[in-house]
Design a protein around this motif. Structure first.
Motif, PDB file in Angstrom:
ATOM      1  N   ALA A 195       0.962  -0.964   0.168  1.00 28.13           N
ATOM      2  CA  ALA A 195      -0.064  -0.238  -0.324  1.00 28.13           C
ATOM      3  C   ALA A 195       0.390   1.222  -0.225  1.00 28.13           C
ATOM      4  CB  ALA A 195      -1.115  -0.242   1.036  1.00 28.13           C
ATOM      5  N   LEU A 196       2.048   1.327   0.664  1.00 27.51           N
ATOM      6  CA  LEU A 196       3.021   1.942   1.178  1.00 27.51           C
ATOM      7  C   LEU A 196       3.430   2.883  -0.560  1.00 27.51           C
ATOM      8  CD1 LEU A 196       4.195   1.998   4.612  1.00 27.51           C
ATOM      9  CD2 LEU A 196       2.722   3.338   3.746  1.00 27.51           C
ATOM     10  N   GLN A 197       3.981   1.264  -1.339  1.00 30.45           N
ATOM     11  CA  GLN A 197       4.927   1.692  -2.406  1.00 30.45           C
ATOM     12  C   GLN A 197       3.150   1.830  -3.208  1.00 30.45           C
ATOM     13  OE1 GLN A 197       5.618  -2.235  -3.261  1.00 30.45           O
ATOM     14  NE2 GLN A 197       7.461  -2.300  -2.142  1.00 30.45           N
ATOM     15  N   LYS A 198       1.891   2.249  -3.572  1.00 29.16           N
ATOM     16  CA  LYS A 198       1.351   2.153  -4.250  1.00 29.16           C
ATOM     17  C   LYS A 198       1.565   3.683  -3.745  1.00 29.16           C
ATOM     18  CE  LYS A 198      -1.997  -1.199  -6.244  1.00 29.16           C
ATOM     19  NZ  LYS A 198      -0.837  -2.891  -6.025  1.00 29.16           N
ATOM     20  N   ILE A 199       0.981   4.236  -2.514  1.00 25.82           N
ATOM     21  CA  ILE A 199       0.371   5.223  -2.492  1.00 25.82           C
ATOM     22  C   ILE A 199       1.987   6.355  -3.059  1.00 25.82           C
ATOM     23  CG2 ILE A 199       1.053   6.953  -0.703  1.00 25.82           C
ATOM     24  CD1 ILE A 199      -0.354   5.535   1.095  1.00 25.82           C
ATOM     25  N   PHE A 200       3.274   5.750  -2.685  1.00 28.46           N
ATOM     26  CA  PHE A 200       4.453   6.652  -3.082  1.00 28.46           C
ATOM     27  C   PHE A 200       4.523   6.495  -4.668  1.00 28.46           C
ATOM     28  CE2 PHE A 200       8.826   6.041  -5.332  1.00 28.46           C
ATOM     29  CZ  PHE A 200       9.354   7.471  -4.372  1.00 28.46           C
ATOM     30  N   SER A 201       3.883   5.828  -5.411  1.00 27.60           N
ATOM     31  CA  SER A 201       3.669   5.645  -7.108  1.00 27.60           C
ATOM     32  C   SER A 201       2.489   6.663  -7.375  1.00 27.60           C
ATOM     33  CB  SER A 201       2.798   4.221  -7.990  1.00 27.60           C
ATOM     34  OG  SER A 201       4.547   3.468  -7.109  1.00 27.60           O
ATOM     35  N   ILE A 202       1.332   6.667  -6.998  1.00 32.12           N
ATOM     36  CA  ILE A 202       0.783   7.653  -6.712  1.00 32.12           C
ATOM     37  C   ILE A 202       0.770   9.342  -6.932  1.00 32.12           C
ATOM     38  CG2 ILE A 202      -1.636   8.580  -6.365  1.00 32.12           C
ATOM     39  CD1 ILE A 202      -2.314   6.296  -5.542  1.00 32.12           C
ATOM     40  N   LEU A 203       1.266   9.546  -5.998  1.00 30.42           N
ATOM     41  CA  LEU A 203       1.896  11.255  -5.424  1.00 30.42           C
ATOM     42  C   LEU A 203       3.513  11.225  -5.272  1.00 30.42           C
ATOM     43  CD1 LEU A 203       0.676  10.931  -1.711  1.00 30.42           C
ATOM     44  CD2 LEU A 203      -0.723  11.579  -3.874  1.00 30.42           C
ATOM     45  N   ALA A 204       4.304  10.485  -6.233  1.00 28.09           N
ATOM     46  CA  ALA A 204       5.223  10.822  -6.658  1.00 28.09           C
ATOM     47  C   ALA A 204       5.842  10.409  -7.726  1.00 28.09           C
ATOM     48  CB  ALA A 204       6.177  10.718  -5.322  1.00 28.09           C
ATOM     49  N   VAL A 205       6.038   9.026  -8.733  1.00 32.68           N
ATOM     50  CA  VAL A 205       6.298   8.443  -9.495  1.00 32.68           C
ATOM     51  C   VAL A 205       5.482   8.518 -10.289  1.00 32.68           C
ATOM     52  CG1 VAL A 205       7.057   6.498 -10.959  1.00 32.68           C
ATOM     53  CG2 VAL A 205       7.511   6.473  -8.362  1.00 32.68           C
ATOM     54  N   LEU A 206       5.056   8.075 -10.423  1.00 31.61           N
ATOM     55  CA  LEU A 206       3.644   9.070 -12.087  1.00 31.61           C
ATOM     56  C   LEU A 206       3.740  10.514 -12.211  1.00 31.61           C
ATOM     57  CD1 LEU A 206       0.179   6.422 -11.923  1.00 31.61           C
ATOM     58  CD2 LEU A 206       2.669   6.069 -12.678  1.00 31.61           C
ATOM     59  N   PRO A 207       3.316  11.587 -11.296  1.00 31.96           N
ATOM     60  CA  PRO A 207       3.803  13.012 -11.665  1.00 31.96           C
ATOM     61  C   PRO A 207       5.066  12.711 -11.915  1.00 31.96           C
ATOM     62  CG  PRO A 207       2.281  12.464  -9.041  1.00 31.96           C
ATOM     63  CD  PRO A 207       2.639  11.536  -9.468  1.00 31.96           C
ATOM     64  N   SER A 208       5.722  12.624 -11.636  1.00 33.70           N
ATOM     65  CA  SER A 208       7.573  12.505 -12.616  1.00 33.70           C
ATOM     66  C   SER A 208       6.919  12.138 -13.955  1.00 33.70           C
ATOM     67  CB  SER A 208       8.440  12.319 -11.405  1.00 33.70           C
ATOM     68  OG  SER A 208       8.742  12.573 -10.085  1.00 33.70           O
ATOM     69  N   VAL A 209       6.444  11.456 -14.162  1.00 32.13           N
ATOM     70  CA  VAL A 209       6.278  10.192 -15.334  1.00 32.13           C
ATOM     71  C   VAL A 209       5.486  11.820 -16.688  1.00 32.13           C
ATOM     72  CG1 VAL A 209       5.550   8.750 -16.917  1.00 32.13           C
ATOM     73  CG2 VAL A 209       6.387   8.306 -14.821  1.00 32.13           C
TER      74      VAL A 209
END
Length: 505
Positions: A195-209
């Motif tokens: 769940a923490l990894q998904k939150i990180f992807s949603i808030l950090a990785v995907l916007p940076s992409v």
């Protein structure tokens, strides 16, 4: 209970910061709102709205509605951005009870319009503990575990590369077992950090992409682990009910403030430590000259990086919403055939150093070893001379360096190369993924791509030193994972801030 209508939207937050912040800046300099301009811009660039639909499943469907959840998360991120810049330093308790109530500027920056709206400290811990997908019984203050659970520092052999040599134990899960599970579509592990990894992807990785900071179409990813020391005793402590006069005191169960911590080897400092391994997958933006984490995973300090990578890459595939790397750069600790086979199966270019303790090739003589670049070495340790490709044998040909006049003398001349032509070794093409990778190790392309492997080392430095993870007085894999996720989000916010100022300058 979670009600989406109680979630403070990004538009609402932006309006509060803009309107109240403008008044604070204009009316009285003592509010110091302008001194947090950099943090304001970073938080404005952080849109929490995509999180609403994901986190609602972590709340009960009955009971009192949870309030100020967006403000709590934003407060935690602002706290990390201001580590050691306020009187709270790295203390969440001081941040919530001392710093925020005395600063209307910081109160507004987290999305509250007045001091009265500030959430209490208990609400912070309630929020932090919701997303850990494993039982929390061992973290209880009254939890007891056997004495000697952690034992002494393990007596393991350290290989030439400075890493622990994996034991040859049939009962131990091997890299082959992990790869087989992944290829069969099974989760490689029960991942409580999902769940923490998904939150990180949603808030950090995907916007940076979306912003172009991470090139998802031509992604070069690197992986590495680092030691994180636990602020806990490996010996545990007795509960007050077990007095010094207890005749069974030595055998009584004990409480461990960090029940997940274990003994491990810090290969950088060649010392044993008690704690965890933080394994990260990272990438580099060469234009901005910044490194960004893509996934962070806390694992056992005893687990070898060759296994850590396989668990991490499986987690990344399940929690990164379809992002796939083109190249993966790893150090020699990851040099094993199952890893190559997995990356080949996924059509990913593997750029991995040859391991100094596993030099043999299935189709090479037993006394022939290999350099880290995969070049055959003769019995005396000299590089053998490349002599072209044999199309009939479908193999690269290498000759004795003495007979090719590359060296002047060799102690094994008579027993190794008695003939005038000298010893010849053939290394089959496309028959050994370790020694014949898709991108040749001696090519300029390999060197250029592999230079990005240091991205993980730089991100490790940012997490441990710039953002003071090692100074946080936290215990338990659950809290280490949560705070590292916050730090990772802040690193992405730093990159967005740098990009915005670079492109507008």
């Amino acid at each position: 209970m979670f009600k989406p209508e109680l979630w403070q939207s990004h538009n609402e937050y932006s309006t509060i910061v803009t309107k109240i912040g403008r008044r604070l800046s204009r009316n009285n300099p003592k509010y110091s709102f302008d001194s947090y301009e950099e943090e304001r811009q970073k938080l404005i660039n952080l849109n929490l709205d995509p999180l609403v639909q994901f986190i609602k499943d972590f709340y009960s469907t009955v009971g009192r509605p949870a309030k100020h959840q967006a403000q709590i998360l934003r407060s935690l991120i602002l706290f990390v951005l201001l580590f050691n810049k306020t009187i709270a330093h790295t203390s969440l308790t001081l941040w919530v009870r001392e710093v925020l109530p005395k600063s209307i500027a910081l109160t507004v920056l987290i999305g509250c319009t007045s001091i009265d709206e500030l959430p209490p400290l208990a609400s912070y811990y309630d929020f932090m503990n919701r997303f850990w997908l494993a039982p929390r019984d061992n973290y209880s203050r009254s939890a007891l575990l056997p004495p000697g659970k952690n034992g002494k520092k393990p007596k393991k052999i350290i290989g030439p590369d400075g890493k622990l040599v994996e034991p040859e134990d049939p009962s131990t899960v091997t890299t082959r077992d992990i790869v087989n599970d992944i290829m069969d579509g099974k989760p490689a592990s029960d991942n409580p950090e999902a769940a923490l990894q998904k939150i990180f992807s949603i808030l950090a990785v995907l916007p940076s992409v979306r912003l172009g900071l991470v090139d998802a179409n031509n992604l070069t990813m690197s992986g590495d682990g680092t030691a994180v020391v636990s602020h806990a005793s490996p010996f545990g402590r007795h509960l007050p009910s077990c007095s010094h006069s207890c005749p069974y005191r030595c055998g009584c169960a004990r409480h461990y403030s960090d029940p997940d911590a274990e003994w491990g080897l810090d290969s950088s400092n060649k010392t044993w430590y008690f704690g965890h391994t933080l394994y990260m997958l990272c990438c580099r933006n060469n234009e901005l000259k910044v490194e960004l984490p893509l996934l962070m995973n806390f694992t056992s300090a005893r687990r070898h990086d060759s296994k850590n990578f396989l668990y991490a890459i499986d987690d990344f595939g399940r929690n990164a919403f379809g992002i796939s790397p083109e190249n993966i750069c790893l150090d020699s600790a990851h040099d094993n055939l199952p890893t190559y086979e997995l990356l080949e199966h996924w059509d990913v270019n593997a750029l991995i150093d040859i391991n100094g303790r596993a030099k043999s090739s299935e189709n090479a003589p037993v006394d022939i070893t290999f350099s880290k670049s995969g070049h055959p070495l003769c019995k005396a340790g000299h590089k053998m001379c490349a002599w072209g490709n044999d199309p009939i044998k479908d193999a690269h040909k290498y000759r004795c360096p003495l007979k090719c006049k590359r060296i002047d003398a060799c102690p094994y001349e008579k027993e190794c190369s008695p003939g005038s032509y000298g010893r010849t070794v053939y290394i089959k093409n496309n028959n050994d993924l370790r020694f014949q990778p898709r991108i040749p190790r001696d090519s300029e392309q390999y060197k250029k791509i592999y230079s990005e492997r240091t991205a993980c080392e730089r991100v490790n430095n940012r997490v441990l030193n710039d953002y003071f993870l090692q100074q946080l007085k936290i215990r338990g894999r659950d809290h280490f994972s949560f705070w590292t996720m916050l730090i990772g989000i802040c690193i992405h916010l730093d990159a967005r801030y740098k990009a915005a100022h670079l492109y507008h300058s």
